[in-house]
Scaffold this motif. Structure first.
Motif, PDB file in Angstrom:
ATOM      1  N   GLN A   1     -57.095  -5.480   1.684  1.00 29.66           N
ATOM      2  CA  GLN A   1     -55.780  -5.902   1.153  1.00 29.66           C
ATOM      3  C   GLN A   1     -55.526  -7.739   1.571  1.00 29.66           C
ATOM      4  N   ALA A   2     -56.534  -8.346   2.186  1.00 34.21           N
ATOM      5  CA  ALA A   2     -56.839 -10.112   2.168  1.00 34.21           C
ATOM      6  C   ALA A   2     -57.283 -10.221   0.965  1.00 34.21           C
TER       7      ALA A   2
ATOM      8  N   PRO B   1     -54.107  -3.461  -3.355  1.00 34.75           N
ATOM      9  CA  PRO B   1     -53.947  -1.960  -3.020  1.00 34.75           C
ATOM     10  C   PRO B   1     -54.901  -1.102  -2.302  1.00 34.75           C
ATOM     11  N   VAL B   2     -54.920  -0.452  -1.448  1.00 38.17           N
ATOM     12  CA  VAL B   2     -55.800   0.669  -0.397  1.00 38.17           C
ATOM     13  C   VAL B   2     -54.711   1.877  -0.456  1.00 38.17           C
ATOM     14  N   ILE B   3     -55.543   2.716  -1.797  1.00 42.03           N
ATOM     15  CA  ILE B   3     -55.279   4.576  -1.525  1.00 42.03           C
ATOM     16  C   ILE B   3     -56.469   5.029  -0.346  1.00 42.03           C
TER      17      ILE B   3
ATOM     18  N   CYS C   1     -53.502   4.304   9.278  1.00 41.27           N
ATOM     19  CA  CYS C   1     -52.152   4.871   9.120  1.00 41.27           C
ATOM     20  C   CYS C   1     -51.754   2.960   9.876  1.00 41.27           C
ATOM     21  N   ASP C   2     -52.217   2.444  10.335  1.00 41.81           N
ATOM     22  CA  ASP C   2     -51.970   1.488  11.776  1.00 41.81           C
ATOM     23  C   ASP C   2     -52.594   0.111  10.365  1.00 41.81           C
ATOM     24  N   ILE C   3     -53.144   0.263   9.785  1.00 40.74           N
ATOM     25  CA  ILE C   3     -53.183  -0.896   8.524  1.00 40.74           C
ATOM     26  C   ILE C   3     -52.388  -0.568   6.943  1.00 40.74           C
ATOM     27  N   VAL C   4     -51.819   0.666   6.447  1.00 34.56           N
ATOM     28  CA  VAL C   4     -52.153   0.899   4.818  1.00 34.56           C
ATOM     29  C   VAL C   4     -50.368   0.530   5.088  1.00 34.56           C
ATOM     30  N   GLN C   5     -49.600   0.303   4.367  1.00 40.34           N
ATOM     31  CA  GLN C   5     -47.628   0.508   4.114  1.00 40.34           C
ATOM     32  C   GLN C   5     -47.929   1.297   2.701  1.00 40.34           C
ATOM     33  N   SER C   6     -47.831   1.800   3.228  1.00 40.12           N
ATOM     34  CA  SER C   6     -47.913   3.226   2.140  1.00 40.12           C
ATOM     35  C   SER C   6     -46.395   3.138   1.267  1.00 40.12           C
ATOM     36  N   GLY C   7     -46.347   2.632   0.297  1.00 37.60           N
ATOM     37  CA  GLY C   7     -45.728   2.596  -1.016  1.00 37.60           C
ATOM     38  C   GLY C   7     -45.859   0.851  -1.236  1.00 37.60           C
ATOM     39  N   THR C   8     -46.063   0.427   0.065  1.00 37.64           N
ATOM     40  CA  THR C   8     -45.650  -0.961  -0.553  1.00 37.64           C
ATOM     41  C   THR C   8     -47.121  -1.710  -0.154  1.00 37.64           C
ATOM     42  N   THR C   9     -47.941  -1.283   0.061  1.00 36.65           N
ATOM     43  CA  THR C   9     -49.127  -1.764   0.449  1.00 36.65           C
ATOM     44  C   THR C   9     -50.842  -1.433  -0.363  1.00 36.65           C
TER      45      THR C   9
ATOM     46  N   THR D   1     -48.029  -5.231  -4.859  1.00 39.15           N
ATOM     47  CA  THR D   1     -48.562  -6.655  -5.412  1.00 39.15           C
ATOM     48  C   THR D   1     -49.754  -7.191  -4.786  1.00 39.15           C
ATOM     49  N   SER D   2     -50.376  -7.971  -5.583  1.00 38.26           N
ATOM     50  CA  SER D   2     -51.583  -8.830  -4.015  1.00 38.26           C
ATOM     51  C   SER D   2     -51.448  -9.683  -3.792  1.00 38.26           C
ATOM     52  N   GLU D   3     -49.482  -9.897  -3.536  1.00 42.02           N
ATOM     53  CA  GLU D   3     -49.364 -11.449  -2.286  1.00 42.02           C
ATOM     54  C   GLU D   3     -48.899 -10.046  -1.356  1.00 42.02           C
ATOM     55  N   LEU D   4     -48.517  -8.703  -1.089  1.00 41.75           N
ATOM     56  CA  LEU D   4     -48.501  -8.319  -0.664  1.00 41.75           C
ATOM     57  C   LEU D   4     -48.941  -7.498   0.050  1.00 41.75           C
ATOM     58  N   CYS D   5     -50.263  -7.566   0.059  1.00 36.89           N
ATOM     59  CA  CYS D   5     -51.121  -7.262   0.366  1.00 36.89           C
ATOM     60  C   CYS D   5     -51.264  -8.249   1.441  1.00 36.89           C
TER      61      CYS D   5
END
Length: 382
Positions: A292-293, A297-299, A307-315, A342-346
């Motif tokens: 993410q840094a 995006p992470v799948i 679940c604490d890291i990925v904002q599903s649907g956004t990052t 987007t890369s910026e959101l991630c």
């Protein structure tokens, strides 16, 4: 006025990994703290990251073949950590994933335990561990089951000696509640975000970075991409499962196994990937934050620290089953919504896990616990 004396207890020092990153930051929080570890076999390069300070080890350090086989002395480690004398310290901080929290402290000593995980192989992952290690049958398997039974009994008793628990994720906080019937405050571990920057140009490949060990389930990611020959996958990392992963990838021209690569190449590979794909159930998942840094995006499998890291649907996206089919479906769903992640959101999402925030959160928590623990003490900062 008497200065507050702090000790830091670590499990063992062998290789530089996630728990050592925590110790590195704890030392920055408490630079005068004394460090205890069951064994210390760090390389000079890694020890320099701890300020080349002297480490107080246990008697296991001097047992035969300890450098190579110290884990075989797991049954002795509870006894080992109980032998240390902490009588000169006011606050003891343990960094725990096996036995570190089992130290003995007195009624006027605050013990805060930062928990990477309860002893997973002795608790809810016991059967998985025994099966994957080939220890689920025979006399050796019977001995290991007996040893784990003893360790569980000791582990519960040892939890009673901890004054405050800190979990590295909401998932670990739930495991602490289930295992020890204690509540834990969640503080994510520190991640060195300065290593990564956003690269605006994405290339047409997916990536996974991981140690190749059974529970990481890299084999599932490789299997999924075998069924998607039009999509490229890069696997970075090595470990005991390397041969299994090679067999899974055999004949698949779209899958590249890179092994260990230089850090600069790793950063670039992460930043240019379409997405980071991960199928393991992690206690936290530092590699997911690093992706993410890097603006990727992470799948990921939707259990554990992801679940604490990925904002599903956004990052990124979370999938609900450890299977190749679920990974395939998740990749296709991701591609339908890729433009929204987007890369910026991630990258902005990853900033929640910086080293600076970790130090601030942890020292604030310890100060609050100290003032509540010793209300008659002057309100000095720890």
């Amino acid at each position: 006025m008497k200065s507050i004396q702090v000790a830091i207890v670590h499990e063992w020092l062998e290789n530089w990994a996630g728990s050592e990153l925590v110790i590195e930051q704890l030392i920055k929080c408490y630079p005068d703290a004394k460090i205890f570890s069951v064994v210390d076999f760090l390389s000079p390069k890694d020890r320099a990251r701890l300020g080349n300070r002297k480490i107080q080890t246990s008697f296991i350090q001097k047992l035969p073949f300890a450098r190579r086989f110290f884990r075989h002395y797991l049954g002795l480690m509870p006894l080992a950590v109980e032998q240390w004398d902490f009588s000169g310290f006011d606050i003891v901080i343990s960094s725990h994933h096996a036995v570190a929290k089992g130290i003995i402290t007195g009624p006027d000593q605050l013990h805060v335990s930062y928990v990477h995980s309860p002893m997973r192989y002795a608790w809810d992952f016991q059967n998985t561990y025994l099966r994957q290690s080939g220890l689920n049958t025979g006399l050796r398997g019977l001995y290991i089951r007996w040893l784990f039974h003893r360790l569980r009994n000791w582990d519960v008793r040892a939890a009673a000696g901890v004054d405050a628990f800190v979990a590295n994720s909401g998932y670990i906080a739930r495991r602490i509640r289930k295992t020890w019937r204690r509540e834990a405050h969640v503080i994510p571990p520190p991640v060195n975000l300065d290593r990564f920057s956003v690269n605006g140009t994405k290339e047409d490949y997916y990536v996974v970075v991981s140690r190749l060990v059974p529970y990481k389930r890299i084999d599932l990611v490789v299997e999924a991409f075998r069924h998607m020959p039009d999509r490229k996958l890069i696997v970075i990392g090595g470990g005991p499962d390397a041969e299994l992963v090679r067999q899974k990838a055999a004949g698949a021209s779209n899958i590249s196994l890179r092994g260990h690569i230089p850090d600069a190449e790793l950063q670039m590979t992460l930043s240019k990937a379409r997405a980071f794909v991960y199928a393991g159930e992690e206690d936290f998942g530092i590699s997911l934050v690093e992706a993410q840094a890097a603006g990727t995006p992470v799948i990921a499998y939707g259990r554990g620290g992801a679940c604490d890291i990925v904002q599903s649907g956004t990052t990124g996206l979370l999938f609900d089953s450890q299977s190749a089919e679920s990974i395939i479906d998740a990749v296709r769903t991701f591609e339908e919504h890729e433009k929204d992640m987007t890369s910026e959101l991630c990258h902005q999402n990853a900033l929640r896990f910086s080293e600076e925030l970790f130090r601030s959160r942890f020292t604030t928590f310890v100060e609050q616990q100290w003032q509540a623990f010793m209300p008659s003490q002057p309100a000095d900062k720890v």
